[in-house]
Design a protein around this motif. Sequence first.
Motif, PDB file in Angstrom:
ATOM      1  N   HIS A   1     -64.211 -53.651 -15.683  1.00  0.00           N
ATOM      2  CA  HIS A   1     -65.595 -53.573 -16.144  1.00  0.00           C
ATOM      3  C   HIS A   1     -65.875 -54.786 -17.012  1.00  0.00           C
ATOM      4  O   HIS A   1     -65.240 -54.985 -18.040  1.00  0.00           O
ATOM      5  CB  HIS A   1     -65.814 -52.298 -16.960  1.00  0.00           C
TER       6      HIS A   1
ATOM      7  N   GLU B   1     -69.746 -58.941 -13.811  1.00  0.00           N
ATOM      8  CA  GLU B   1     -70.658 -59.414 -14.850  1.00  0.00           C
ATOM      9  C   GLU B   1     -71.991 -59.840 -14.269  1.00  0.00           C
ATOM     10  O   GLU B   1     -72.952 -60.029 -14.982  1.00  0.00           O
ATOM     11  CB  GLU B   1     -70.020 -60.544 -15.659  1.00  0.00           C
TER      12      GLU B   1
ATOM     13  N   SER C   1     -69.051 -56.827 -18.986  1.00  0.00           N
ATOM     14  CA  SER C   1     -70.442 -56.627 -19.392  1.00  0.00           C
ATOM     15  C   SER C   1     -70.776 -57.488 -20.597  1.00  0.00           C
ATOM     16  O   SER C   1     -69.893 -58.005 -21.277  1.00  0.00           O
ATOM     17  CB  SER C   1     -70.710 -55.153 -19.720  1.00  0.00           C
TER      18      SER C   1
END
Length: 157
Positions: free
Chosen positions: A137, A44, A139
């Motif tokens: 992942h 992040e 984000s």
Amino acid sequence: MGSGSDPGTPLGALNTLLTAIVAGDADAIVDCYAGIDDLHVFVEGPRWQTVGHPAVARGWRAFSAAPMSVTRVDLTDGPWVHGTAGDSAGVPGALASVSATVKMTVQGVAGDDRGVPMRLTWVLRRDDDRWRIVHEHASQPLTDPYGVGDWLVTPST
């Protein structure tokens, strides 16, 4: 995510991870990731990505020692689990993905709590004894990435 921390299921493996993050237990966090050279994490921030188990382990150890702490992780939408149906779920090498939106509560240096919302997707691989992360992942949406505002226009009635 819930009370179950059985790393024998994809959701249990992620609950084990999130519980370890809140506990600040770097060894338990690192153990949730596959010990492979092509482990791939889109963090992040502040970097774009981390590749390889040694680098991911180094990042988590630094995060756990940093002057802030994650005190809570709440799923705000999801989780969505894909790829674990049928007989292949317990077979070593089987893959599953889990995605969710979360809100992490982070206590800063001054003792202030900050809510950190993000999207998370994990790809897990079944090892002999448990599920481990092979890709992650994290984000947050960009405010206006193309300079046109939100292109999804709601029709007026």
